[in-house]
Design an enzyme around this catalytic site. Structure first.
Site, PDB file in Angstrom:
ATOM      1  N   ASN A 114       0.827  -1.213   0.000  1.00  0.00           N
ATOM      2  CA  ASN A 114       0.000   0.000   0.000  1.00  0.00           C
ATOM      3  C   ASN A 114       0.858   1.258   0.000  1.00  0.00           C
ATOM      4  O   ASN A 114       0.575   2.227  -0.717  1.00  0.00           O
ATOM      5  CB  ASN A 114      -0.912   0.013   1.235  1.00  0.00           C
ATOM      6  CG  ASN A 114      -2.052  -0.973   1.147  1.00  0.00           C
ATOM      7  OD1 ASN A 114      -2.313  -1.546   0.090  1.00  0.00           O
ATOM      8  ND2 ASN A 114      -2.730  -1.190   2.260  1.00  0.00           N
TER       9      ASN A 114
ATOM     10  N   HIS B 281     -14.988   3.512 -15.087  1.00  0.00           N
ATOM     11  CA  HIS B 281     -14.835   2.734 -13.856  1.00  0.00           C
ATOM     12  C   HIS B 281     -16.073   1.909 -13.546  1.00  0.00           C
ATOM     13  O   HIS B 281     -16.066   1.108 -12.617  1.00  0.00           O
ATOM     14  CB  HIS B 281     -14.523   3.700 -12.702  1.00  0.00           C
ATOM     15  CG  HIS B 281     -14.074   3.044 -11.435  1.00  0.00           C
ATOM     16  ND1 HIS B 281     -14.843   3.031 -10.289  1.00  0.00           N
ATOM     17  CD2 HIS B 281     -12.929   2.376 -11.129  1.00  0.00           C
ATOM     18  CE1 HIS B 281     -14.197   2.393  -9.337  1.00  0.00           C
ATOM     19  NE2 HIS B 281     -13.038   1.978  -9.815  1.00  0.00           N
TER      20      HIS B 281
END
Length: 699
Positions: A52, A443
């Site tokens: 991350n 998206h």
């Protein structure tokens, strides 16, 4: 082990989005500290937190550094000050990560016979095995690069690990710097023979870091030279694909292809280096990489925590969660169900990974491809993974003469190359391929199937919250609606016309489509909920999403809170709105669910004056309440109208709001406190994910 918050506390209603993201990664890291989790699951969360942070640097720090560099007076630039503030939070997070790893995880692994050994810790047998591996698998592909007037400083690839080496020529006393890249196509943790006896009598497993293995055999790379210092280091480059609308011309795909090629030359934004290196070595690297001290991070634990995915993946069942095998949705159960007949009988809601993606979404697309009555298939592709099962189905559909159209989003971060390859394959098979839309990422997660039924042409649609990605469907929680509702499917037809053509349609009937009508529709629903509350009718707003950042939505939520409306937000990741501030956000509660699965579904609930809570309005879809989702992407949100499906979503939200195992409560200063069970025997004590797994098995 308690992890100190990486957040910078504040009493204001809004907080910096990047600090909010770092606070989210602290919650991820806490899963590695939580002793209730099996050991190798804790190792996995250590690796996830590292991965991350890599993406955070590539996407966010890179953008902030670019912004800061535009201002010559950096010390007075707000973005530069923000970088300093972020560095403080990042170093606090790294300190916690290193302490957790060295003080807790390493001893626990050793207790179970799992060790990462250094070069000076090898037994005689291990040393020989390491030497053999080095000679056969490593030595031939290494390329030591010296730096001198005839050898310039090498180009370092993004996220690559290297050994920085100071050498001395004993004959001339000349001093040199050399770099050896640690090959990324070899195991970063090399298994070694081990005969340790462990407390639990399980088989022991030992590994040596590849960088330590290379360090151990440097004499083979620099014969006759004296190695005076070795410092492992790792670099990160910014990785944003920045498409210029004015220059994209006729081929968005070609522009993205060029951006991918240029990415290896993008600016270096971070240097991580192993503890113990000299100031001279560090100064040399910073100078060559054109970095400042703000960009250098001393790693007192692992240099690259993502290497620990190897350990997390060990086949030690006693150190993992019990495996979960998704269940075939009851509506699609049976030897060979007619999916189209099932959908005609009523809308179907599926919940992954509790219910099988393969037996629902994948089966739907495969059945559409093979069904002779299907005349057209349209699909959006954002992330599908390297081994997508849909490719063969779509190719077969095209070969059978069906009309097949795919919108492949070639600017999906870090999947650009894979998506370009997929798009080229589809295009060569005669499939209509659209390479996204310049200025807007596509998206939305939608598939449209057009079928010649006995009573006429009918459209079937799948609208989901997650990608058509087989691997993440087993790890992410996502929802999907199958429907042949003519109004919804009519909207989906119009949506695909917008994506593939030049449609300017704005009056979608049931779908909320960004950037067309979604923002306005959500704002209208929030204000309508306030009116219900003020009129004394039942009113409640619950929104579950990945992230909350859009300022206009946040302002509307603040106004709603000030009007007395109860608002519950279930937000896994970053949230820029601080709850519980008297007179401002006192009626807003924010929780975050972190655990075994990654919470990815988006659910929006407005009670809308209904006496029975489950009779309120429920919606699912692809969009968070982020500015990019509402204004910079094509998104789709669909209402869930069948009473049984609304009850199911209501039950799901209730489970999450009551969770006392995986839920974290956001405080008014932006920090989070993890809930604890009141009673260990209470259902809420096992957490959302286990509760839903149990319920799925029982259904």
């Amino acid at each position: 082990m308690h992890l100190e918050s990486a957040a910078i506390t504040t009493s204001k209603p809004f907080r910096d989005r990047d600090l909010a993201w770092l606070e989210f990664n602290r919650r991820v890291l806490h899963e590695a500290a939580d002793e209730r989790n099996p050991l190798l699951e804790r190792v996995k969360f250590l690796a996830i937190a590292g991965n991350n942070l890599d993406e955070f640097f590539m996407k966010r720090i890179g953008a902030l550094k670019q912004k800061a560099s535009l201002n010559e007076a950096l010390d007075g630039d707000a973005s530069y000050k923000n970088l300093l503030e972020l560095r403080s939070a990042i170093t606090a997070l790294l300190t916690s990560q290193a302490a957790l790893y060295s003080q807790t995880i390493v001893p626990e692994l050793a207790r179970h016979g799992i060790r990462i050994v250094g070069g000076n810790e090898l037994s005689e047998g291990q040393a020989e095995a390491a030497r053999q591996f080095f000679q056969k698998k490593v030595f031939p592909i290494l390329t030591p690069l010296a730096v001198d007037p005839g050898h310039p400083f090498p180009i370092l690839s993004n996220l690559s690990t290297s050994l920085g080496i100071m050498l001395r020529n004993p004959e001339t006393d000349g001093r040199y710097f050399a770099r050896v890249k640690v090959p990324g196509n070899l195991p970063q943790l090399v298994p070694l023979p081990s005969d340790l006896v462990t407390d639990d009598a399980s088989s022991s497993q030992s590994f040596i870091r590849l960088l330590d293995l290379i360090h151990l055999h440097l004499d083979a790379l620099f014969p006759g030279m004296i190695v005076t210092e070795v410092m492992p280091f790792r670099i990160t480059r910014t990785a944003a694909v920045d498409i210029d609308d004015d220059e994209a011309g006729e081929s968005l795909a070609a522009m993205v292809e060029e951006e991918i090629r240029q990415r290896r030359f993008e600016r270096v934004i971070r240097l991580e280096y192993a503890a113990g290196g000299s100031g001279a070595m560090l100064s040399l690297l910073l100078g060559k990489l054109e970095l400042g001290e703000i960009d250098a991070y001393e790693m007192t634990g692992e240099l690259d925590y993502t290497d620990l995915f190897t350990i997390a993946g060990l086949h030690r069942t006693e150190l993992h969660e019990s495996p979960w095998h998704p269940i075939v949705p009851a509506t699609f159960d049976g030897h060979d169900p007619d999916m189209f007949a099932v959908i005609r009988a009523g809308d179907v809601l599926v919940h992954h990974p509790y219910e099988s993606f393969e037996a629902s979404v994948e089966r739907f697309i495969r059945r559409a491809a093979s069904d002779p009555k299907v005349v057209a298939i349209k699909m959006t592709i954002y992330r599908v993974g390297a081994e997508t099962p849909f490719l063969d189905a779509l190719l077969a559909a095209a070969e059978a003469g069906k009309e097949v159209a795919c919108l492949v989003e070639v600017t999906a971060s870090f999947d650009e190359r894979q998506n370009l390859t997929l798009a080229n394959t589809l295009e060569k098979a005669g499939i209509h391929v659209v390479y996204g839309m310049v200025g807007l990422k596509t998206h939305c997660k939608t598939t449209l199937v057009v079928r010649q039924d006995e009573d006429g042409l009918r459209c079937y649609a799948h609208i989901g919250t997650g990608n058509y990605h087989v691997k993440t469907a087993r790890l992410y929680t996502d929802l999907g609606l199958f429907t042949c509702d003519p109004i919804i499917t009519g909207d989906v037809v119009d949506l695909f016309h917008y994506l593939t053509g030049l449609s300017l349609k704005r009056n979608y009937v049931k779908l909320l489509v960004a950037p067309v009508n979604m923002r306005d529709r959500f704002l209208a629903m929030i204000r309508e909920e306030v009116r219900h509350h003020q009129a004394g009718r039942p009113a409640h707003l619950i929104a579950k999403m990945n992230q909350l950042e859009d300022r206009e939505i946040c302002d509307a939520l603040i106004e709603a809170s000030q009007a007395g409306l109860q608002i519950d937000l279930i937000i896994r990741g970053l949230c820029v709105l601080n709850p519980g501030i008297p007179g401002v956000t006192e009626n807003i509660r924010v929780i975050s669910i972190i655990g075994r699965f990654l919470e990815h579904s988006r659910i929006y609930y407005f009670r809308n004056g209904a006496e029975e809570p489950r009779d309120g309005n429920f919606l699912i879809g692809s969009a968070d309440w982020m500015h990019r989702n509402l204004s910079g992407r094509v998104e789709a949100i669909v209402p869930i109208e069948a009473p049984a499906l609304r009850r199911r979503l209501g039950d799901l939200l209730e489970i999450m709001l009551d969770d006392r195992r995986q839920a974290w409560d956001m405080q008014s200063d932006g920090t989070y406190i993890q809930r604890r069970p009141i009673n260990e025997n209470d259902a809420t004590a096992i957490g959302t994910h286990q509760l839903l797994m149990n319920a799925t098995h029982a259904s």
